[in-house]
Write a protein that holds these residues in place. Structure first.
Motif, PDB file in Angstrom:
ATOM      1  N   GLY A  66     -28.185  10.169 -73.671  1.00 35.51           N
ATOM      2  CA  GLY A  66     -28.189  11.507 -74.238  1.00 35.51           C
ATOM      3  C   GLY A  66     -26.891  11.893 -74.918  1.00 35.51           C
ATOM      4  N   ASP A  67     -25.800  11.171 -74.669  1.00 35.62           N
ATOM      5  CA  ASP A  67     -24.517  11.484 -75.308  1.00 35.62           C
ATOM      6  C   ASP A  67     -24.583  11.174 -76.800  1.00 35.62           C
ATOM      7  OD1 ASP A  67     -23.469  12.187 -72.896  1.00 35.62           O
ATOM      8  OD2 ASP A  67     -22.280  10.373 -72.610  1.00 35.62           O
ATOM      9  N   SER A  81     -27.223   8.719 -80.871  1.00 36.97           N
ATOM     10  CA  SER A  81     -27.299   9.107 -79.464  1.00 36.97           C
ATOM     11  C   SER A  81     -27.568   7.879 -78.601  1.00 36.97           C
ATOM     12  CB  SER A  81     -28.397  10.146 -79.250  1.00 36.97           C
ATOM     13  OG  SER A  81     -29.635   9.617 -79.628  1.00 36.97           O
ATOM     14  N   VAL A  82     -26.992   7.901 -77.405  1.00 37.92           N
ATOM     15  CA  VAL A  82     -27.166   6.800 -76.460  1.00 37.92           C
ATOM     16  C   VAL A  82     -28.573   6.884 -75.875  1.00 37.92           C
ATOM     17  CG1 VAL A  82     -26.357   5.794 -74.299  1.00 37.92           C
ATOM     18  CG2 VAL A  82     -24.711   6.761 -75.906  1.00 37.92           C
ATOM     19  N   VAL A  83     -29.337   5.788 -75.994  1.00 38.46           N
ATOM     20  CA  VAL A  83     -30.693   5.758 -75.452  1.00 38.46           C
ATOM     21  C   VAL A  83     -30.804   4.879 -74.207  1.00 38.46           C
ATOM     22  CG1 VAL A  83     -31.835   6.348 -77.616  1.00 38.46           C
ATOM     23  CG2 VAL A  83     -31.377   3.964 -77.090  1.00 38.46           C
ATOM     24  N   SER A  84     -29.791   4.033 -73.961  1.00 36.46           N
ATOM     25  CA  SER A  84     -29.800   3.208 -72.756  1.00 36.46           C
ATOM     26  C   SER A  84     -28.365   2.869 -72.380  1.00 36.46           C
ATOM     27  CB  SER A  84     -30.584   1.918 -72.992  1.00 36.46           C
ATOM     28  OG  SER A  84     -30.475   1.060 -71.880  1.00 36.46           O
ATOM     29  N   ARG A 141     -35.910   7.248 -90.568  1.00 38.65           N
ATOM     30  CA  ARG A 141     -35.901   5.920 -89.957  1.00 38.65           C
ATOM     31  C   ARG A 141     -34.790   5.870 -88.925  1.00 38.65           C
ATOM     32  NH1 ARG A 141     -40.357   5.298 -91.448  1.00 38.65           N
ATOM     33  NH2 ARG A 141     -41.065   4.092 -93.214  1.00 38.65           N
ATOM     34  N   SER A 142     -34.964   5.022 -87.915  1.00 42.36           N
ATOM     35  CA  SER A 142     -33.918   4.883 -86.910  1.00 42.36           C
ATOM     36  C   SER A 142     -33.677   3.403 -86.618  1.00 42.36           C
ATOM     37  CB  SER A 142     -34.297   5.613 -85.622  1.00 42.36           C
ATOM     38  OG  SER A 142     -35.424   5.019 -85.038  1.00 42.36           O
ATOM     39  N   ASN A 143     -32.438   3.079 -86.324  1.00 36.07           N
ATOM     40  CA  ASN A 143     -32.044   1.729 -85.916  1.00 36.07           C
ATOM     41  C   ASN A 143     -31.351   1.821 -84.566  1.00 36.07           C
ATOM     42  OD1 ASN A 143     -32.936   0.824 -88.328  1.00 36.07           O
ATOM     43  ND2 ASN A 143     -30.945   0.244 -89.157  1.00 36.07           N
ATOM     44  N   ARG A 144     -31.483   0.761 -83.774  1.00 41.57           N
ATOM     45  CA  ARG A 144     -30.833   0.696 -82.465  1.00 41.57           C
ATOM     46  C   ARG A 144     -29.735  -0.353 -82.529  1.00 41.57           C
ATOM     47  NH1 ARG A 144     -34.297   1.681 -77.658  1.00 41.57           N
ATOM     48  NH2 ARG A 144     -33.647  -0.380 -76.995  1.00 41.57           N
ATOM     49  N   PHE A 145     -28.540   0.027 -82.096  1.00 41.67           N
ATOM     50  CA  PHE A 145     -27.395  -0.871 -82.105  1.00 41.67           C
ATOM     51  C   PHE A 145     -26.868  -1.041 -80.690  1.00 41.67           C
ATOM     52  CE2 PHE A 145     -27.373   1.223 -86.267  1.00 41.67           C
ATOM     53  CZ  PHE A 145     -27.335   0.127 -87.110  1.00 41.67           C
ATOM     54  N   LYS A 184     -27.966   0.798 -69.366  1.00 42.04           N
ATOM     55  CA  LYS A 184     -28.240  -0.067 -68.217  1.00 42.04           C
ATOM     56  C   LYS A 184     -27.383  -1.325 -68.192  1.00 42.04           C
ATOM     57  CE  LYS A 184     -32.823   1.684 -67.659  1.00 42.04           C
ATOM     58  NZ  LYS A 184     -34.116   1.501 -67.101  1.00 42.04           N
ATOM     59  N   GLY A 185     -26.940  -1.804 -69.346  1.00 45.97           N
ATOM     60  CA  GLY A 185     -26.116  -3.000 -69.377  1.00 45.97           C
ATOM     61  C   GLY A 185     -24.685  -2.711 -68.950  1.00 45.97           C
ATOM     62  N   ASP A 186     -24.006  -3.724 -68.412  1.00 43.80           N
ATOM     63  CA  ASP A 186     -22.613  -3.563 -68.025  1.00 43.80           C
ATOM     64  C   ASP A 186     -21.747  -3.604 -69.281  1.00 43.80           C
ATOM     65  OD1 ASP A 186     -20.366  -3.341 -66.398  1.00 43.80           O
ATOM     66  OD2 ASP A 186     -20.128  -5.516 -66.287  1.00 43.80           O
ATOM     67  N   LYS A 187     -20.942  -2.574 -69.500  1.00 43.67           N
ATOM     68  CA  LYS A 187     -20.054  -2.439 -70.657  1.00 43.67           C
ATOM     69  C   LYS A 187     -20.816  -2.402 -71.978  1.00 43.67           C
ATOM     70  CE  LYS A 187     -16.173  -4.655 -68.390  1.00 43.67           C
ATOM     71  NZ  LYS A 187     -15.181  -5.721 -68.452  1.00 43.67           N
ATOM     72  N   THR A 188     -22.086  -2.003 -71.932  1.00 42.64           N
ATOM     73  CA  THR A 188     -22.907  -1.954 -73.133  1.00 42.64           C
ATOM     74  C   THR A 188     -23.758  -0.694 -73.136  1.00 42.64           C
ATOM     75  OG1 THR A 188     -23.071  -4.367 -73.180  1.00 42.64           O
ATOM     76  CG2 THR A 188     -24.681  -3.156 -74.472  1.00 42.64           C
ATOM     77  N   VAL A 189     -23.856  -0.050 -74.287  1.00 40.77           N
ATOM     78  CA  VAL A 189     -24.806   1.042 -74.479  1.00 40.77           C
ATOM     79  C   VAL A 189     -25.632   0.725 -75.717  1.00 40.77           C
ATOM     80  CG1 VAL A 189     -23.445   2.854 -73.365  1.00 40.77           C
ATOM     81  CG2 VAL A 189     -23.131   2.406 -75.779  1.00 40.77           C
ATOM     82  N   ILE A 190     -26.856   1.225 -75.737  1.00 41.33           N
ATOM     83  CA  ILE A 190     -27.694   1.090 -76.918  1.00 41.33           C
ATOM     84  C   ILE A 190     -27.739   2.446 -77.595  1.00 41.33           C
ATOM     85  CG2 ILE A 190     -29.963   0.536 -77.808  1.00 41.33           C
ATOM     86  CD1 ILE A 190     -30.335  -1.342 -75.455  1.00 41.33           C
ATOM     87  N   VAL A 191     -27.348   2.466 -78.878  1.00 43.36           N
ATOM     88  CA  VAL A 191     -27.231   3.707 -79.634  1.00 43.36           C
ATOM     89  C   VAL A 191     -28.299   3.730 -80.714  1.00 43.36           C
ATOM     90  CG1 VAL A 191     -25.699   5.098 -81.064  1.00 43.36           C
ATOM     91  CG2 VAL A 191     -24.749   3.731 -79.206  1.00 43.36           C
ATOM     92  N   SER A 192     -29.062   4.819 -80.764  1.00 43.53           N
ATOM     93  CA  SER A 192     -30.071   5.006 -81.792  1.00 43.53           C
ATOM     94  C   SER A 192     -29.475   5.859 -82.907  1.00 43.53           C
ATOM     95  CB  SER A 192     -31.299   5.696 -81.202  1.00 43.53           C
ATOM     96  OG  SER A 192     -32.241   5.949 -82.207  1.00 43.53           O
ATOM     97  N   VAL A 193     -29.467   5.304 -84.124  1.00 40.58           N
ATOM     98  CA  VAL A 193     -28.903   5.994 -85.286  1.00 40.58           C
ATOM     99  C   VAL A 193     -30.045   6.343 -86.240  1.00 40.58           C
ATOM    100  CG1 VAL A 193     -27.340   5.786 -87.252  1.00 40.58           C
ATOM    101  CG2 VAL A 193     -26.721   4.765 -85.060  1.00 40.58           C
TER     102      VAL A 193
END
Length: 80
Positions: free
Chosen positions: A54-55, A9-12, A38-42, A14-23
């Motif tokens: 939220g997506d 799921s997308v957690v941020s 466990r979770s990792n952010r990419f 805010k960056g231009d052309k960038t999303v942070i995804v929590s897996v």
């Protein structure tokens, strides 16, 4: 070599052309035999800035696009 595909799921956004995804991943602890989460952010490339917080999205490995971005969003994920 096949490229890995993960879903999270997308957690941020805010960056231009960038999303942070929590897996999230779940596995059994080798000693205690308890299920552990466990979770990792990419950092993933989102060229059109179309995904919001939220997506549920799918990301795929790619060649490095910046210092932190090694993944790109390939579409919306499924709930199942």
């Amino acid at each position: 070599m096949p490229k890995r595909i993960l879903q999270g799921s997308v957690v941020s956004d805010k960056g231009d052309k960038t999303v942070i995804v929590s897996v999230d991943r779940m596995f059994t602890h080798p000693l205690f035999k308890k299920t552990v989460r466990r979770s990792n952010r990419f950092h993933a490339h989102d060229a059109e800035n179309e995904y919001k917080v939220g997506d549920l999205v799918r990301i795929q490995e790619c060649a490095p696009k910046s210092k932190l971005k090694r993944w790109e969003v390939i579409g919306l994920g499924s709930k199942g």
